[in-house]
Design a protein around this motif. Structure first.
Motif, PDB file in Angstrom:
ATOM      1  N   GLU A 103      23.861  28.408  18.092  1.00  0.00           N
ATOM      2  CA  GLU A 103      23.183  29.220  19.096  1.00  0.00           C
ATOM      3  C   GLU A 103      23.640  30.678  19.079  1.00  0.00           C
ATOM      4  OE1 GLU A 103      23.623  27.368  22.904  1.00  0.00           O
ATOM      5  OE2 GLU A 103      22.893  25.454  22.159  1.00  0.00           O
ATOM      6  N   ILE A 104      24.741  30.979  18.408  1.00  0.00           N
ATOM      7  CA  ILE A 104      25.276  32.337  18.347  1.00  0.00           C
ATOM      8  C   ILE A 104      24.801  32.983  17.049  1.00  0.00           C
ATOM      9  CG2 ILE A 104      27.353  33.771  18.357  1.00  0.00           C
ATOM     10  CD1 ILE A 104      26.889  32.194  20.951  1.00  0.00           C
ATOM     11  N   ARG A 105      23.890  33.948  17.178  1.00  0.00           N
ATOM     12  CA  ARG A 105      23.364  34.628  16.000  1.00  0.00           C
ATOM     13  C   ARG A 105      24.373  35.647  15.470  1.00  0.00           C
ATOM     14  NH1 ARG A 105      18.039  36.981  18.459  1.00  0.00           N
ATOM     15  NH2 ARG A 105      19.546  37.320  20.111  1.00  0.00           N
ATOM     16  N   LEU A 106      24.293  35.892  14.192  1.00  0.00           N
ATOM     17  CA  LEU A 106      25.105  36.901  13.534  1.00  0.00           C
ATOM     18  C   LEU A 106      24.529  38.270  13.860  1.00  0.00           C
ATOM     19  CD1 LEU A 106      27.337  37.615  11.455  1.00  0.00           C
ATOM     20  CD2 LEU A 106      25.565  37.413   9.698  1.00  0.00           C
ATOM     21  N   LEU A 107      25.358  39.162  14.380  1.00  0.00           N
ATOM     22  CA  LEU A 107      24.929  40.510  14.732  1.00  0.00           C
ATOM     23  C   LEU A 107      25.246  41.419  13.552  1.00  0.00           C
ATOM     24  CD1 LEU A 107      25.380  42.032  18.199  1.00  0.00           C
ATOM     25  CD2 LEU A 107      25.711  43.427  16.182  1.00  0.00           C
ATOM     26  N   CYS A 108      24.217  42.006  12.967  1.00  0.00           N
ATOM     27  CA  CYS A 108      24.400  42.930  11.844  1.00  0.00           C
ATOM     28  C   CYS A 108      24.128  44.346  12.321  1.00  0.00           C
ATOM     29  CB  CYS A 108      23.468  42.572  10.695  1.00  0.00           C
ATOM     30  SG  CYS A 108      23.890  40.999   9.933  1.00  0.00           S
ATOM     31  N   TYR A 109      24.933  45.283  11.861  1.00  0.00           N
ATOM     32  CA  TYR A 109      24.867  46.668  12.322  1.00  0.00           C
ATOM     33  C   TYR A 109      24.041  47.521  11.384  1.00  0.00           C
ATOM     34  CZ  TYR A 109      28.863  44.960  14.933  1.00  0.00           C
ATOM     35  OH  TYR A 109      29.675  44.216  15.739  1.00  0.00           O
ATOM     36  N   VAL A 110      23.220  48.381  11.969  1.00  0.00           N
ATOM     37  CA  VAL A 110      22.508  49.421  11.235  1.00  0.00           C
ATOM     38  C   VAL A 110      22.726  50.711  12.015  1.00  0.00           C
ATOM     39  CG1 VAL A 110      20.781  47.873  10.223  1.00  0.00           C
ATOM     40  CG2 VAL A 110      20.323  48.946  12.430  1.00  0.00           C
ATOM     41  N   TYR A 111      22.461  51.835  11.376  1.00  0.00           N
ATOM     42  CA  TYR A 111      22.639  53.107  12.073  1.00  0.00           C
ATOM     43  C   TYR A 111      21.671  54.130  11.529  1.00  0.00           C
ATOM     44  CZ  TYR A 111      25.456  54.078   7.950  1.00  0.00           C
ATOM     45  OH  TYR A 111      25.881  54.232   6.661  1.00  0.00           O
ATOM     46  N   GLY A 112      21.516  55.183  12.319  1.00  0.00           N
ATOM     47  CA  GLY A 112      20.628  56.266  11.917  1.00  0.00           C
ATOM     48  C   GLY A 112      19.174  55.887  12.099  1.00  0.00           C
TER      49      GLY A 112
ATOM     50  N   ARG B 108      31.123  58.775  15.566  1.00  0.00           N
ATOM     51  CA  ARG B 108      29.744  58.640  15.104  1.00  0.00           C
ATOM     52  C   ARG B 108      29.274  59.894  14.375  1.00  0.00           C
ATOM     53  NH1 ARG B 108      25.355  59.456  19.262  1.00  0.00           N
ATOM     54  NH2 ARG B 108      25.950  61.530  18.621  1.00  0.00           N
ATOM     55  N   ASP B 109      29.533  61.059  14.976  1.00  0.00           N
ATOM     56  CA  ASP B 109      29.108  62.315  14.363  1.00  0.00           C
ATOM     57  C   ASP B 109      29.830  62.592  13.051  1.00  0.00           C
ATOM     58  OD1 ASP B 109      27.367  62.624  16.474  1.00  0.00           O
ATOM     59  OD2 ASP B 109      28.496  64.257  17.424  1.00  0.00           O
ATOM     60  N   GLY B 110      31.010  62.012  12.893  1.00  0.00           N
ATOM     61  CA  GLY B 110      31.747  62.155  11.643  1.00  0.00           C
ATOM     62  C   GLY B 110      31.327  61.158  10.584  1.00  0.00           C
ATOM     63  N   GLY B 111      30.306  60.347  10.894  1.00  0.00           N
ATOM     64  CA  GLY B 111      29.823  59.365   9.924  1.00  0.00           C
ATOM     65  C   GLY B 111      30.587  58.057   9.942  1.00  0.00           C
ATOM     66  N   HIS B 112      31.430  57.860  10.930  1.00  0.00           N
ATOM     67  CA  HIS B 112      32.246  56.641  11.031  1.00  0.00           C
ATOM     68  C   HIS B 112      31.582  55.670  12.014  1.00  0.00           C
ATOM     69  CE1 HIS B 112      35.246  58.898   8.843  1.00  0.00           C
ATOM     70  NE2 HIS B 112      35.137  59.873   9.743  1.00  0.00           N
ATOM     71  N   HIS B 113      30.445  55.131  11.597  1.00  0.00           N
ATOM     72  CA  HIS B 113      29.604  54.343  12.493  1.00  0.00           C
ATOM     73  C   HIS B 113      30.247  53.028  12.906  1.00  0.00           C
ATOM     74  CE1 HIS B 113      26.381  57.216  12.016  1.00  0.00           C
ATOM     75  NE2 HIS B 113      26.681  57.241  10.732  1.00  0.00           N
TER      76      HIS B 113
ATOM     77  N   VAL C 238      23.907  50.893  15.856  1.00  0.00           N
ATOM     78  CA  VAL C 238      25.149  51.333  16.492  1.00  0.00           C
ATOM     79  C   VAL C 238      24.826  52.297  17.630  1.00  0.00           C
ATOM     80  CG1 VAL C 238      27.307  52.601  16.142  1.00  0.00           C
ATOM     81  CG2 VAL C 238      26.566  50.916  14.448  1.00  0.00           C
ATOM     82  N   GLU C 239      23.864  53.193  17.403  1.00  0.00           N
ATOM     83  CA  GLU C 239      23.480  54.150  18.446  1.00  0.00           C
ATOM     84  C   GLU C 239      22.971  53.432  19.698  1.00  0.00           C
ATOM     85  OE1 GLU C 239      22.889  56.203  14.453  1.00  0.00           O
ATOM     86  OE2 GLU C 239      22.461  54.236  15.287  1.00  0.00           O
ATOM     87  N   ASP C 240      22.261  52.320  19.523  1.00  0.00           N
ATOM     88  CA  ASP C 240      21.759  51.564  20.669  1.00  0.00           C
ATOM     89  C   ASP C 240      22.902  50.877  21.421  1.00  0.00           C
ATOM     90  OD1 ASP C 240      19.221  52.388  19.956  1.00  0.00           O
ATOM     91  OD2 ASP C 240      18.686  50.479  19.001  1.00  0.00           O
ATOM     92  N   LEU C 241      23.893  50.402  20.690  1.00  0.00           N
ATOM     93  CA  LEU C 241      25.069  49.813  21.327  1.00  0.00           C
ATOM     94  C   LEU C 241      25.771  50.861  22.184  1.00  0.00           C
ATOM     95  CD1 LEU C 241      27.123  47.458  21.641  1.00  0.00           C
ATOM     96  CD2 LEU C 241      28.266  48.362  19.588  1.00  0.00           C
ATOM     97  N   VAL C 242      25.957  52.053  21.639  1.00  0.00           N
ATOM     98  CA  VAL C 242      26.617  53.143  22.370  1.00  0.00           C
ATOM     99  C   VAL C 242      25.785  53.538  23.591  1.00  0.00           C
ATOM    100  CG1 VAL C 242      27.372  55.556  22.237  1.00  0.00           C
ATOM    101  CG2 VAL C 242      27.835  53.995  20.326  1.00  0.00           C
TER     102      VAL C 242
END
Length: 168
Positions: free
Chosen positions: A99-108, A21-26, A125-129
């Motif tokens: 019934e299964i929604r598409l999960l889209c990732y955001v970060y920062g 994550r800190d290396g920008g590889h979210h 991504v931070e919330d997932l972690v």
């Protein structure tokens, strides 16, 4: 018996996730978080093999009650499948099951996104972690109170491949 070995393993995984994550590889951090959840779920069950139900049960037991994400454990499982197996946000369940929604990732520090679709959910991504880390702490708390399950987890930790001995 103590949870030191499980904690040490979780710390190694967490250090690796944070390094990505800190290396920008979210997205890679999200991928490793899914792997870490899967391994925690495996530590939580008696048989040597675990599956989707165990992954979802671990999320429902240790993540969602304490640091909930805006999606279901099943949606997290399907998002994991899409990301780990195809490198996409979409899994086959998103196409086959309304019934299964598409999960889209955001970060920062992404501003709150206006979601106009009931078929999509956004997860930082931070919330997932963070939810995973919260889950680890509650799982360790659970193991502290259940010597039989702690013994199962320790037995499985002993089977895992590591680069160096697990130290607390």
């Amino acid at each position: 018996m103590s949870t030191e070995q499980v904690f040490a393993f979780a710390k190694q995984m967490t250090d690796s996730i944070i390094c990505l994550r800190d290396g920008g590889h979210h997205l890679q951090a999200a991928m490793l978080t899914y792997v870490a959840i899967e391994q925690m779920a495996w530590l939580s069950v008696e048989p040597l093999r675990s599956g989707p139900a165990d992954f979802q049960r671990w999320i429902n037991s240790y993540m969602q009650p304490y640091d909930p994400l805006p999606c279901t454990a099943r949606e997290i499982w399907e998002a994991r499948n899409g990301l780990l197996h195809m490198g996409t946000a979409e899994s086959f369940a998103n196409r086959d099951n309304a019934e299964i929604r598409l999960l889209c990732y955001v970060y920062g520090s992404t501003p709150k996104l206006a979601n106009k679709s009931e078929e999509v959910v956004f997860v930082r991504v931070e919330d997932l972690v963070t939810s995973y880390l919260t889950g680890v702490m509650w799982f360790l708390n659970h193991l502290d109170g259940d010597p039989n399950e702690l013994q199962v987890a320790e037995g499985k930790i002993a089977r895992m491949l590591t680069q160096r001995p697990l130290q607390p």
